[in-house]
Design a protein around this motif. Structure first.
Motif, PDB file in Angstrom:
ATOM      1  N   UNK A 297      -7.371  56.955   7.375  1.00  0.00           N
ATOM      2  CA  UNK A 297      -8.828  56.991   7.526  1.00  0.00           C
ATOM      3  C   UNK A 297      -9.293  55.917   8.503  1.00  0.00           C
ATOM      4  N   UNK A 298      -8.823  55.959   9.715  1.00  0.00           N
ATOM      5  CA  UNK A 298      -9.202  54.967  10.715  1.00  0.00           C
ATOM      6  C   UNK A 298     -10.485  55.414  11.406  1.00  0.00           C
ATOM      7  N   UNK A 299     -11.508  54.555  11.372  1.00  0.00           N
ATOM      8  CA  UNK A 299     -12.806  54.884  11.958  1.00  0.00           C
ATOM      9  C   UNK A 299     -13.143  53.889  13.060  1.00  0.00           C
ATOM     10  N   UNK A 300     -14.018  54.330  13.953  1.00  0.00           N
ATOM     11  CA  UNK A 300     -14.485  53.487  15.042  1.00  0.00           C
ATOM     12  C   UNK A 300     -16.018  53.504  15.006  1.00  0.00           C
ATOM     13  N   UNK A 301     -16.626  52.374  14.659  1.00  0.00           N
ATOM     14  CA  UNK A 301     -18.086  52.323  14.496  1.00  0.00           C
ATOM     15  C   UNK A 301     -18.678  51.156  15.284  1.00  0.00           C
ATOM     16  N   UNK A 302     -19.949  51.319  15.653  1.00  0.00           N
ATOM     17  CA  UNK A 302     -20.712  50.231  16.264  1.00  0.00           C
ATOM     18  C   UNK A 302     -21.750  49.749  15.257  1.00  0.00           C
ATOM     19  N   UNK A 303     -21.704  48.458  14.942  1.00  0.00           N
ATOM     20  CA  UNK A 303     -22.557  47.885  13.908  1.00  0.00           C
ATOM     21  C   UNK A 303     -23.523  46.899  14.551  1.00  0.00           C
ATOM     22  N   UNK A 304     -24.793  47.017  14.169  1.00  0.00           N
ATOM     23  CA  UNK A 304     -25.825  46.139  14.719  1.00  0.00           C
ATOM     24  C   UNK A 304     -25.835  44.786  14.010  1.00  0.00           C
ATOM     25  N   UNK A 305     -25.955  43.719  14.789  1.00  0.00           N
ATOM     26  CA  UNK A 305     -26.168  42.386  14.224  1.00  0.00           C
ATOM     27  C   UNK A 305     -27.665  42.232  13.982  1.00  0.00           C
ATOM     28  N   UNK A 306     -28.080  42.209  12.717  1.00  0.00           N
ATOM     29  CA  UNK A 306     -29.506  42.117  12.399  1.00  0.00           C
ATOM     30  C   UNK A 306     -29.838  40.967  11.456  1.00  0.00           C
ATOM     31  N   UNK A 307     -28.846  40.290  10.894  1.00  0.00           N
ATOM     32  CA  UNK A 307     -29.123  39.168  10.004  1.00  0.00           C
ATOM     33  C   UNK A 307     -29.395  37.905  10.827  1.00  0.00           C
ATOM     34  N   UNK A 308     -30.535  37.251  10.619  1.00  0.00           N
ATOM     35  CA  UNK A 308     -30.855  36.050  11.402  1.00  0.00           C
ATOM     36  C   UNK A 308     -29.827  34.942  11.260  1.00  0.00           C
ATOM     37  N   UNK A 309     -29.190  34.840  10.084  1.00  0.00           N
ATOM     38  CA  UNK A 309     -28.228  33.760   9.883  1.00  0.00           C
ATOM     39  C   UNK A 309     -26.966  33.924  10.724  1.00  0.00           C
ATOM     40  N   UNK A 310     -26.714  35.123  11.227  1.00  0.00           N
ATOM     41  CA  UNK A 310     -25.556  35.351  12.093  1.00  0.00           C
ATOM     42  C   UNK A 310     -25.856  34.910  13.528  1.00  0.00           C
ATOM     43  N   UNK A 311     -27.142  34.887  13.880  1.00  0.00           N
ATOM     44  CA  UNK A 311     -27.552  34.563  15.245  1.00  0.00           C
ATOM     45  C   UNK A 311     -27.046  33.183  15.667  1.00  0.00           C
ATOM     46  N   UNK A 312     -26.345  33.131  16.798  1.00  0.00           N
ATOM     47  CA  UNK A 312     -25.850  31.865  17.331  1.00  0.00           C
ATOM     48  C   UNK A 312     -24.472  31.467  16.839  1.00  0.00           C
ATOM     49  N   UNK A 313     -23.906  32.220  15.898  1.00  0.00           N
ATOM     50  CA  UNK A 313     -22.569  31.891  15.406  1.00  0.00           C
ATOM     51  C   UNK A 313     -21.498  32.520  16.283  1.00  0.00           C
ATOM     52  N   UNK A 314     -20.375  31.841  16.382  1.00  0.00           N
ATOM     53  CA  UNK A 314     -19.267  32.407  17.136  1.00  0.00           C
ATOM     54  C   UNK A 314     -18.538  33.433  16.277  1.00  0.00           C
ATOM     55  N   UNK A 315     -18.001  34.434  16.947  1.00  0.00           N
ATOM     56  CA  UNK A 315     -17.332  35.513  16.236  1.00  0.00           C
ATOM     57  C   UNK A 315     -16.197  34.989  15.370  1.00  0.00           C
ATOM     58  N   UNK A 316     -15.457  34.015  15.876  1.00  0.00           N
ATOM     59  CA  UNK A 316     -14.335  33.460  15.121  1.00  0.00           C
ATOM     60  C   UNK A 316     -14.754  32.766  13.842  1.00  0.00           C
ATOM     61  N   UNK A 317     -15.983  32.225  13.815  1.00  0.00           N
ATOM     62  CA  UNK A 317     -16.466  31.519  12.622  1.00  0.00           C
ATOM     63  C   UNK A 317     -16.653  32.459  11.436  1.00  0.00           C
ATOM     64  N   UNK A 318     -16.915  33.721  11.686  1.00  0.00           N
ATOM     65  CA  UNK A 318     -17.192  34.658  10.599  1.00  0.00           C
ATOM     66  C   UNK A 318     -15.935  35.086   9.856  1.00  0.00           C
TER      67      UNK A 318
END
Length: 559
Positions: A297-318
Motif C-alpha cells: 500500500x505505497x502512496x504518494x501524497x502532497x501535504x500542506x504545512x498549515x500549523x503555525x508552530x511548524x513555520x520556520x522549523x527545519x525539516x530535519x528537526x521534525x
C-alpha cells in the motif's frame, strides 16, 4: 436637500468616500474596454479622477493625502510580499543575464529622461512623472511624489500630469517595440518554439529525478546515512530502492543498506545531479509507472504545512521518518517551485510536502503538518501590519549619503517594499507566518492601487486640460514615447543579437522591465506558452525596486 448637496459637493469624510468609490467603480468599468485587444486596465481610475477633478469635484487635502499614502503603502507592500520569495533566487542561472538586461533598460530610460530635461528645460519632477508613465510604473510615481513632498514640503502636480499624458502611449510603445523586434529579426514562431523546447530539455526544475544503479564499490554494504555523510555539501534525497537480489521495492531510510546493482530513485538538483550520478554509479532509464506501482500500500501524497508552530522549523528537526514510521519526503513545493527536501530546508506555512509511504504513515504526517486548507484561508494580519509599521519606520529614517546635500529617505514606497521583500523571504526563519493566499494579496494590491490612482487623478484634474493644450503637454506625449521605445529597442537588439535570447523570453523581459501587465498579456497570447511569464517574473522584482529607487533619486539629486 442640504444634506444631499453636502454629500456630493462638501468636504467631509462621507463625501470623500463616495467620490473615491465612484471614481474607482467607473474607472474599473472603463478599464474593461479593449481596443485592438489592448486595455489600460485600472489605470482608467486615474483618468476618471482627472475628469471629475477638472469639473471641480475635490476632496479635503488632509483626507486625500492620507488616502493616497495609505493606498500606496498597501500596494507596494503587497507587491513586495508577492515578489519577495523569488527576489533572491531570480539572480540564479540565466536570471543574472535577464536582470542585467532589465537593469540596462531602466538606466537607459533614466538617462534619456535626464537628457530631455537638460535639452528642453522641462523640470525634473515633470520628467520623472513622464518617465513613470512611459514605463507604466505606478509605484515610481508614488515614490517621486512622496520624495518631492519630503524635500519641498508641498506636492508637485506636474508629476501626476506627466504620468497621465505619457501612460497611454507607453502601453502602446511597449507592444510596438515587441512587434518591431519580431520583424527586424524575422522571427519564426515555430523555430522559436523548437529552440525553447530544446532549452527546456537541458534545464530541468529545481527538483530533478534520477534512477541510478549502484556501481561504486565504496558504497557496497554502506547505509544511506553513510552515503549522505560522504557528500555533505550536495542536495539529494534517496526516495526508494529496488534490491537487485530479490526485486523488492522499499522506501529508503537512513539505515537502508546499499548493494551492487541495486536501483535507487534519487531526488536532487540539476546542479548536483552530475556529481551524485558519478559517485553512486550509472543512470538507468526512468519509468515512472514502475516506481509508482507497488504490491503493498505505497502512496504518494502532497501535504500542506498549515500549523503555525511548524513555520520556520527545519525539516530535519521534525524527525518525521522516526515518529511517523515508513515514510520518505522527497520534494517540497513552494510558490510553484519544487525544492529538494534536505534536512536543513526550512519549512513555511503554505508549503506542499511530497510524502511517500503507507496510508497510516501519511495520516500521521498530516497530523504533524496540519494539511488544513481552512487554516490557509484565515488571514495573518499580524505580519501584515507589523511589516507595514517596520516599512514606514525604515522609510522615514534619514540617510546621509556622500555627494547628496540633503538626507535621503526610502519613503513610504521604498521602505515598505524592502521590508515586504525581506519579511516574505526570511520571516519564517523568525517565526513569522507570512503566507497569504494569492486572492488575498491581489485584493490588497488592487484596493491600494485604485485608491492611490483615484486620489492622484482628482488632485491632478484641476489644470490638466490647460497643461495638455497650452502648457506643452502634447510634447510630453512624444517625449514619453521616446523614453518607452528607444531603451526597449536598444536592449532588445543587444539581447537578441549578442545573447541569442529566445524571442518568447525576450518578450517577457521587455514587459517585465516596464512592469506592464497588458504587454505581458499580449506576449502570452502571441507566444502560446509560459516562456514570457517566466522571464517577466524573473526580472520583475529587481525592476520594480529600481524603478522606485531611481524615481526618488532623480527628485533628490536634481530638484
Amino acid at each position: 436637500m442640504e444634506w444631499f448637496n453636502d454629500l456630493l459637493w462638501g468636504s467631509g469624510v462621507a463625501h470623500s468616500v463616495i467620490l473615491l468609490s465612484l471614481v474607482i467603480v467607473f474607472g474599473i468599468l472603463l478599464g474593461k474596454v479593449r481596443v485592438a485587444g489592448i486595455s489600460l486596465g485600472i489605470t482608467f481610475v486615474l483618468f476618471v479622477g482627472i475628469v471629475l477633478g477638472h469639473f471641480g469635484l475635490t476632496i479635503d487635502p488632509v483626507v486625500m493625502h492620507f488616502f493616497k499614502e495609505f493606498g500606496l503603502i498597501l500596494f507596494v507592500y503587497s507587491i513586495g510580499m508577492q515578489v519577495g520569495p523569488g527576489f533572491f533566487s531570480s539572480f540564479k542561472r540565466g536570471g543574472i543575464t535577464l536582470n542585467l538586461l532589465a537593469a540596462s533598460i531602466v538606466l537607459l530610460g533614466v538617462t534619456l529622461a535626464l537628457a530631455i530635461h537638460y535639452i528642453t528645460g522641462i523640470p525634473v519632477e515633470t520628467m520623472v512623472g513622464i518617465l513613470s508613465g512611459a514605463v507604466t510604473n505606478t509605484p515610481g510615481l508614488g515614490a517621486a511624489q512622496e520624495a518631492y513632498n519630503d524635500v519641498h514640503g508641498e506636492a508637485a502636480p506636474t508629476i501626476a500630469l506627466g504620468y497621465a499624458v505619457a501612460y497611454p502611449l507607453g502601453v502602446v510603445g511597449i507592444i510596438l517595440a515587441i512587434i518591431c523586434l519580431r520583424f527586424l529579426f524575422r522571427i519564426n514562431h515555430d523555430q522559436e518554439t523548437a529552440h525553447l523546447e530544446s532549452e527546456e530539455d537541458r534545464h530541468d526544475r529545481e527538483a530533478h529525478q534520477l534512477l541510478l544503479v549502484v556501481k561504486n564499490p565504496a558504497l557496497f554494504g554502506r547505509t544511506v546515512s553513510e552515503l549522505s555523510a560522504l557528500m555533505p555539501h550536495y542536495d539529494f534525497v534517496l526516495s526508494r530502492i529496488r534490491y537487485c537480489s530479490d526485486g523488492r521495492t522499499e522506501i529508503v531510510s537512513g539505515q537502508t543498506v546499499l548493494h551492487e546493482d541495486d536501483r535507487v530513485l534519487v531526488i536532487t538538483t540539476e546542479h548536483d545531479a552530475p556529481t551524485v550520478r558519478t559517485f553512486v554509479g550509472e543512470e538507468a532509464p526512468l519509468k515512472q509507472e514502475e516506481w509508482l506501482r507497488r504490491e503493498s500500500e505505497l502512496l504518494n501524497r502532497r501535504i500542506l504545512v498549515t500549523k503555525p508552530e511548524i513555520n520556520g522549523k527545519r525539516l530535519g528537526e521534525l524527525r518525521l521518518r522516526q515518529s511517523c514510521g515508513g515514510i520518505n519526503i522527497t520534494r517540497i513545493s513552494r510558490a510553484g517551485i519544487d525544492l529538494v527536501a534536505t534536512p536543513r530546508l526550512t519549512l513555511q506555512v503554505g508549503d506542499r510536502v511530497n510524502v511517500v509511504g503507507t496510508s497510516s504513515a501519511i495520516e500521521a504526517v498530516e497530523k504533524v503538518l496540519g494539511n488544513s486548507m481552512k487554516r490557509l484561508n484565515e488571514p495573518n494580519l499580524i505580519p501584515l501590519f507589523l511589516g507595514i509599521a517596520l516599512g514606514v519606520f525604515l522609510g522615514s529614517i534619514p540617510l546621509l549619503l556622500p555627494g547628496i546635500p540633503r538626507p535621503v529617505k526610502l519613503g513610504l514606497a521604498g521602505g515598505p517594499l524592502i521590508v515586504a521583500i525581506l519579511v516574505s523571504r526570511f520571516g519564517a526563519s523568525y517565526g513569522l507566518v507570512t503566507y497569504t493566499t494569492a486572492s488575498a494579496n491581489l485584493m490588497l494590491r488592487e484596493v491600494g492601487i485604485t485608491i492611490f490612482l483615484a486620489c492622484v487623478g482628482i488632485g491632478a484634474g484641476d489644470g490638466f486640460v490647460d497643461t495638455l493644450v497650452r502648457g506643452g503637454g502634447a510634447s510630453w506625449v512624444g517625449y514619453g514615447f521616446l523614453i518607452t521605445f528607444l531603451p526597449l529597442m536598444a536592449v532588445g537588439v543587444v539581447a537578441r543579437r549578442f545573447f541569442r535570447l529566445n524571442y518568447f523570453t525576450l518578450m517577457g523581459l521587455l514587459a517585465g522591465s516596464t512592469t506592464d501587465p497588458p504587454a505581458l498579456a499580449y506576449a502570452n497570447t502571441t507566444a502560446g506558452n509560459d516562456a514570457p511569464a517566466v522571464s517577466y517574473a524573473t526580472v520583475y522584482p529587481l525592476t520594480m525596486f529600481l524603478r522606485v529607487l531611481t524615481a526618488q533619486l532623480m527628485i533628490l539629486l536634481f530638484t
